[in-house]
Design a protein around this motif. Structure first.
Motif: not given
Ligand SMILES: [Zn+2]
Length: 215
Positions: A5-8, A12-14, A19-22, A24-25
């Protein structure tokens, strides 16, 4: 990780993943627009537009190709704009009187869950306490149910559920646009030629907007 999938993030994400995705963004935003956070967003906001949309996860003001700082946003289920809604009245006052936006966009979308619930006769079961137990949602969707009832004759001419649903999305934008136009803050700003109001429908299968109505 390779994903199909193209989703981030996923169910299951905690917190750590968020915070890691943030991080990166934030990093990629800084790379793309180095001045955005320190020189613009960090010093205040001057949004030009108020975007009113459905809470649906598939679209928001970024469909206008904008960056943080350009658009003030209010999202609510099925983009219902009840003129008595305190949140709506406060949002309109803040956006128009304080932030001085000069455009209000009322943006519905195709495949709207609120609209489809009414179209497929799923409204009554919402209030079933043993089932979904969504009594507030049931009450809230009354406005869409009323719209559905008033359009029953027209709806019969559309052969598929998708076509009926898209037609009602357009009708709903017209209905909510009319509600917005009753608001005193909006009326005064239009009379003063300080505001334009647009009704649009976002297509979830293409990312494109259909113009529906404008003042
Ligand atoms: Zn929706």
């Amino acid at each position: 990780m390779i994903s199909d999938t193209p989703f981030t993030l996923t169910h299951d994400s905690k917190l750590d993943d968020l915070l890691a995705a943030n991080k990166q963004w934030s990093k990629s935003m800084n790379n793309l627009h180095p001045s955005l956070f320190p020189e613009f967003n960090g010093k205040g906001q001057q949004p030009h537009t108020l975007f009113i949309g459905c809470s649906d996860s598939r679209y928001n003001e970024t469909c206008l190709g904008v960056l943080p700082g350009e658009v003030f946003t209010w999202k609510t289920v099925a983009n219902i704009c009840n003129p008595e809604d305190l949140t709506l009245m406060a949002t309109l006052e803040f956006a128009i009187r304080c932030l001085k936006v000069n455009k209000v966009v009322v943006c519905g979308h195709t495949d709207c869950g609120g609209i489809k619930t009414c179209l497929t006769g799923q409204l009554e079961p919402l209030k079933d306490k043993e089932g979904l137990n969504c009594g507030h949602l049931y009450q809230y969707l009354h406005d869409i149910d009323e719209l559905h009832r008033s359009e029953k004759e027209q709806l019969a001419s559309f052969p598929t559920l998708e076509e009926k649903s898209k037609y009602l999305s357009h009708c709903n934008v017209k209905r909510q646009f009319a509600q917005i136009m009753k608001n005193d803050t909006v009326k005064n700003a239009i009379v003063a030629q300080e505001l334009e109001v647009y009704g649009l429908v976002y297509n979830v299968d293409s990312g494109l907007l259909d113009p529906v109505i404008a003042n």
